[in-house]
Write a protein that holds these residues in place. Structure first.
Motif, PDB file in Angstrom:
ATOM      1  N   MET A  65      41.852  31.998  55.679  1.00  0.00           N
ATOM      2  CA  MET A  65      42.304  32.679  57.147  1.00  0.00           C
ATOM      3  C   MET A  65      41.257  32.253  57.930  1.00  0.00           C
ATOM      4  SD  MET A  65      43.308  36.505  56.603  1.00  0.00           S
ATOM      5  CE  MET A  65      42.246  37.470  56.145  1.00  0.00           C
ATOM      6  N   LEU A 117      40.925  32.713  62.025  1.00  0.00           N
ATOM      7  CA  LEU A 117      41.882  33.427  63.158  1.00  0.00           C
ATOM      8  C   LEU A 117      41.558  32.939  64.273  1.00  0.00           C
ATOM      9  CD1 LEU A 117      42.961  37.406  61.487  1.00  0.00           C
ATOM     10  CD2 LEU A 117      44.091  35.426  61.398  1.00  0.00           C
ATOM     11  N   ILE A 141      41.343  34.878  67.937  1.00  0.00           N
ATOM     12  CA  ILE A 141      41.591  35.631  68.138  1.00  0.00           C
ATOM     13  C   ILE A 141      41.766  35.680  70.142  1.00  0.00           C
ATOM     14  CG2 ILE A 141      40.710  38.168  68.618  1.00  0.00           C
ATOM     15  CD1 ILE A 141      39.654  38.129  65.605  1.00  0.00           C
ATOM     16  N   HIS A 173      43.170  47.115  50.182  1.00  0.00           N
ATOM     17  CA  HIS A 173      41.934  47.363  51.214  1.00  0.00           C
ATOM     18  C   HIS A 173      42.140  45.970  50.195  1.00  0.00           C
ATOM     19  CE1 HIS A 173      38.243  48.289  51.153  1.00  0.00           C
ATOM     20  NE2 HIS A 173      37.755  47.186  50.595  1.00  0.00           N
ATOM     21  N   ILE A 174      41.353  44.604  51.190  1.00  0.00           N
ATOM     22  CA  ILE A 174      41.067  43.543  50.574  1.00  0.00           C
ATOM     23  C   ILE A 174      39.675  43.139  50.996  1.00  0.00           C
ATOM     24  CG2 ILE A 174      41.545  41.180  50.849  1.00  0.00           C
ATOM     25  CD1 ILE A 174      44.644  42.041  50.742  1.00  0.00           C
ATOM     26  N   GLU A 175      38.672  42.820  50.357  1.00  0.00           N
ATOM     27  CA  GLU A 175      37.019  42.557  51.475  1.00  0.00           C
ATOM     28  C   GLU A 175      37.692  40.814  51.591  1.00  0.00           C
ATOM     29  OE1 GLU A 175      34.467  43.516  51.771  1.00  0.00           O
ATOM     30  OE2 GLU A 175      35.592  45.706  51.273  1.00  0.00           O
ATOM     31  N   LEU A 176      36.761  40.916  52.516  1.00  0.00           N
ATOM     32  CA  LEU A 176      37.127  39.128  52.856  1.00  0.00           C
ATOM     33  C   LEU A 176      35.477  38.813  53.139  1.00  0.00           C
ATOM     34  CD1 LEU A 176      39.349  39.830  56.534  1.00  0.00           C
ATOM     35  CD2 LEU A 176      40.206  38.329  53.930  1.00  0.00           C
ATOM     36  N   LYS A 215      33.125  36.867  55.538  1.00  0.00           N
ATOM     37  CA  LYS A 215      33.009  35.966  57.135  1.00  0.00           C
ATOM     38  C   LYS A 215      32.352  34.129  56.489  1.00  0.00           C
ATOM     39  CE  LYS A 215      30.489  37.600  60.645  1.00  0.00           C
ATOM     40  NZ  LYS A 215      29.400  37.018  60.443  1.00  0.00           N
ATOM     41  N   SER A 258      32.217  31.179  58.833  1.00  0.00           N
ATOM     42  CA  SER A 258      32.072  31.226  60.510  1.00  0.00           C
ATOM     43  C   SER A 258      32.952  31.384  61.580  1.00  0.00           C
ATOM     44  CB  SER A 258      32.343  29.615  59.631  1.00  0.00           C
ATOM     45  OG  SER A 258      33.807  28.823  60.359  1.00  0.00           O
ATOM     46  N   VAL A 259      32.441  31.463  62.209  1.00  0.00           N
ATOM     47  CA  VAL A 259      32.432  31.863  63.486  1.00  0.00           C
ATOM     48  C   VAL A 259      32.093  30.641  65.037  1.00  0.00           C
ATOM     49  CG1 VAL A 259      31.945  34.102  65.944  1.00  0.00           C
ATOM     50  CG2 VAL A 259      31.966  34.448  63.705  1.00  0.00           C
ATOM     51  N   ASP A 277      32.279  30.990  68.240  1.00  0.00           N
ATOM     52  CA  ASP A 277      33.392  31.528  70.490  1.00  0.00           C
ATOM     53  C   ASP A 277      33.360  29.623  70.795  1.00  0.00           C
ATOM     54  OD1 ASP A 277      32.896  32.213  72.456  1.00  0.00           O
ATOM     55  OD2 ASP A 277      31.086  32.606  72.708  1.00  0.00           O
ATOM     56  N   THR A 331      38.039  33.077  70.103  1.00  0.00           N
ATOM     57  CA  THR A 331      36.824  33.442  69.505  1.00  0.00           C
ATOM     58  C   THR A 331      37.827  32.778  67.361  1.00  0.00           C
ATOM     59  OG1 THR A 331      35.985  35.279  70.212  1.00  0.00           O
ATOM     60  CG2 THR A 331      35.141  34.544  68.441  1.00  0.00           C
ATOM     61  N   ILE A 350      37.454  32.448  63.424  1.00  0.00           N
ATOM     62  CA  ILE A 350      36.568  33.297  62.554  1.00  0.00           C
ATOM     63  C   ILE A 350      37.377  32.651  61.293  1.00  0.00           C
ATOM     64  CG2 ILE A 350      35.610  35.030  61.971  1.00  0.00           C
ATOM     65  CD1 ILE A 350      35.272  36.532  64.016  1.00  0.00           C
ATOM     66  N   TYR A 358      37.589  33.189  57.477  1.00  0.00           N
ATOM     67  CA  TYR A 358      36.924  34.330  56.703  1.00  0.00           C
ATOM     68  C   TYR A 358      37.257  33.765  55.352  1.00  0.00           C
ATOM     69  CZ  TYR A 358      37.105  37.787  60.401  1.00  0.00           C
ATOM     70  OH  TYR A 358      36.806  38.160  61.052  1.00  0.00           O
ATOM     71  N   PRO A 376      34.992  42.140  58.389  1.00  0.00           N
ATOM     72  CA  PRO A 376      35.724  41.363  56.731  1.00  0.00           C
ATOM     73  C   PRO A 376      36.172  42.416  56.153  1.00  0.00           C
ATOM     74  CG  PRO A 376      32.839  40.852  56.685  1.00  0.00           C
ATOM     75  CD  PRO A 376      33.530  42.107  57.768  1.00  0.00           C
ATOM     76  N   VAL A 377      37.011  43.071  56.791  1.00  0.00           N
ATOM     77  CA  VAL A 377      37.887  44.259  55.349  1.00  0.00           C
ATOM     78  C   VAL A 377      39.245  43.982  56.298  1.00  0.00           C
ATOM     79  CG1 VAL A 377      37.136  46.338  56.178  1.00  0.00           C
ATOM     80  CG2 VAL A 377      37.439  45.667  54.082  1.00  0.00           C
ATOM     81  N   LEU A 378      40.301  43.928  55.362  1.00  0.00           N
ATOM     82  CA  LEU A 378      41.006  44.175  55.696  1.00  0.00           C
ATOM     83  C   LEU A 378      41.340  46.111  55.020  1.00  0.00           C
ATOM     84  CD1 LEU A 378      43.738  41.513  54.728  1.00  0.00           C
ATOM     85  CD2 LEU A 378      43.012  42.038  56.553  1.00  0.00           C
ATOM     86  N   LEU A 379      41.387  47.514  55.595  1.00  0.00           N
ATOM     87  CA  LEU A 379      41.756  48.586  54.777  1.00  0.00           C
ATOM     88  C   LEU A 379      43.900  48.839  54.892  1.00  0.00           C
ATOM     89  CD1 LEU A 379      39.351  50.525  57.351  1.00  0.00           C
ATOM     90  CD2 LEU A 379      38.775  49.685  54.852  1.00  0.00           C
ATOM     91  N   GLY A 380      44.167  47.521  55.663  1.00  0.00           N
ATOM     92  CA  GLY A 380      45.655  48.418  55.046  1.00  0.00           C
ATOM     93  C   GLY A 380      46.156  49.754  55.387  1.00  0.00           C
ATOM     94  N   LYS A 433      36.438  37.221  77.241  1.00  0.00           N
ATOM     95  CA  LYS A 433      35.516  37.290  76.422  1.00  0.00           C
ATOM     96  C   LYS A 433      34.015  36.801  77.546  1.00  0.00           C
ATOM     97  CE  LYS A 433      35.977  33.842  73.739  1.00  0.00           C
ATOM     98  NZ  LYS A 433      34.982  32.728  73.809  1.00  0.00           N
ATOM     99  N   VAL A 467      29.601  36.469  72.107  1.00  0.00           N
ATOM    100  CA  VAL A 467      29.886  36.740  70.639  1.00  0.00           C
ATOM    101  C   VAL A 467      28.602  36.746  69.932  1.00  0.00           C
ATOM    102  CG1 VAL A 467      30.878  35.339  68.610  1.00  0.00           C
ATOM    103  CG2 VAL A 467      32.350  35.450  71.505  1.00  0.00           C
ATOM    104  N   ASP A 503      27.512  36.451  65.855  1.00  0.00           N
ATOM    105  CA  ASP A 503      28.437  35.985  64.843  1.00  0.00           C
ATOM    106  C   ASP A 503      26.824  36.924  63.972  1.00  0.00           C
ATOM    107  OD1 ASP A 503      28.523  35.145  61.666  1.00  0.00           O
ATOM    108  OD2 ASP A 503      28.552  33.349  63.022  1.00  0.00           O
ATOM    109  N   ILE A 543      32.384  40.952  68.993  1.00  0.00           N
ATOM    110  CA  ILE A 543      32.639  40.413  70.701  1.00  0.00           C
ATOM    111  C   ILE A 543      32.836  41.084  72.059  1.00  0.00           C
ATOM    112  CG2 ILE A 543      35.140  38.894  71.473  1.00  0.00           C
ATOM    113  CD1 ILE A 543      35.538  38.762  68.355  1.00  0.00           C
ATOM    114  N   TYR A 594      33.963  42.159  75.246  1.00  0.00           N
ATOM    115  CA  TYR A 594      35.093  41.742  76.255  1.00  0.00           C
ATOM    116  C   TYR A 594      35.106  42.694  77.537  1.00  0.00           C
ATOM    117  CZ  TYR A 594      37.672  40.369  72.211  1.00  0.00           C
ATOM    118  OH  TYR A 594      38.373  39.324  70.902  1.00  0.00           O
TER     119      TYR A 594
END
Lengths: 211, 211
Positions: free
Chosen positions: A165, A167, A169, A188-191, A193, A195-196, A198, A203, A205, A207, B171-175, B193, B196, B198, B205, B207
């Motif tokens: 992904m 994103l 942001i 629950h899905i682990e990602l 990171k 690269s970022v 700025d 931003t 990012i 994943y 970096p996680v989707l908790l859902g 912003k 940032v 990393d 980040i 803001y």
């Protein structure tokens, strides 16, 4: 083998478009804000540009960092995977030269002949998402399949098919609109990171989706 | 004059805690994942540490970048502003030496005598959020007032009182769980912003809230 990548602009509160979207206003009320980084130069007061004003790629005006992100977005992509909403509100505004310049696969229930505009072809896949992914992979070769929107990426995540992904942001709270991630996912899905970047006004990012 | 700053860890899909939180499990199911960056060193396989294992600041083990972020979090803060949920699930685990070492103002409906533990004092403010902000500002002097959680920051945003947000995007989707931003806000708020960072396992980040 290319990767299946979601690339999308998201408000900090998780929306990829504003409320009350339609074919005429595909980004919804206030949603064009999410694409400002593609069109505005840093520090200049260009009027907001709408995605509906895109004609080919010539209209992308941006600072260097964001221009590089956009360039990489197109360069790394061998095929696009698109939901019907994205196609429907793009078809008119893209005009005769859509910016994709590679095969696009549209997941839809409406049968339609393959459409060729400039260097871009649109193939309408009516036998489901997995079939569309297979066709797109074959067309993309070593390059990535890039997708956007929210319905298609959520289905890909649920099916364990999404690899990455990217994103973008955007520093805004839209308050309402179309969320990228829906509570209906409940998963629950682990990602990881990767690269970022700025960049001015956004931003980026990247994943990896861990499986 | 110090700023009123929200500093909180958030999953990429917008949750600041998992579902089914309680006084015993303040971060909810799976929610401790959001604080891994505070406790894990890069590349090491330390077992996950729970916020409930914090005893003073000694337990914060982290890589250099994240340790600096934590250090700055405490150094820049002259007073904390806290909702009742944060206090309730912290009171036990913090033990005799809570990590704050400055005055803490707890917004609550339950009257309670001022509590002093180690170098931290807890004042229970029962006449509303704005009163708590005034007391905290007076106590913080030139330093910032730092807040966390979701209810208090949302009320501060609605009231136009929040100056900055430092979001540590994990970096996680908790859902599912407790969202930071709620659709009930329904308000368009522009941000700027500021910076940032990393860092290993998290993107910090900062803001500015534009008013």
């Amino acid at each position: 083998m290319g990767k299946l990548v979601l690339a999308v602009s998201m408000s900090l509160d998780g929306f990829i478009a504003g409320p009350n979207h339609s074919v005429e206003n595909g980004m919804g009320e206030g949603g064009d804000r999410l694409h400002d980084w593609m069109f505005q130069s840093e520090g200049t007061a260009l009027p907001n540009r709408s995605a509906s004003e895109i004609d080919g790629r010539q209209s992308f005006k941006s600072d260097t960092i964001n221009a590089d992100v956009m360039q990489d977005y197109f360069d790394s992509t061998g095929a696009f995977l698109m939901g019907r909403r994205w196609f429907d509100h793009g078809e008119g505004p893209w005009g005769k030269n859509p910016p994709f310049n590679v095969p696009v696969f549209v997941v839809t229930h409406r049968k339609r002949e393959k459409l060729v505009k400039g260097k871009t072809s649109f193939t309408f896949v009516t036998d489901g998402l997995q079939a569309a992914v297979r066709e797109a992979k074959a067309a993309a070769g070593e390059k990535n399949i890039t997708t956007g929107g929210s319905d298609i990426p959520r289905q890909l995540l649920q099916a364990g098919l999404l690899d990455e992904m990217l994103l973008s942001i955007v520093p805004v709270l839209l308050g309402r609109g179309i969320p990228l991630f829906d509570k209906a996912m409940r998963k629950h899905i682990e990602l990881e990171k990767i690269s970022v970047i700025d960049a001015p006004g956004v931003t980026h990012i990247r994943y990896k989706v861990l499986k």
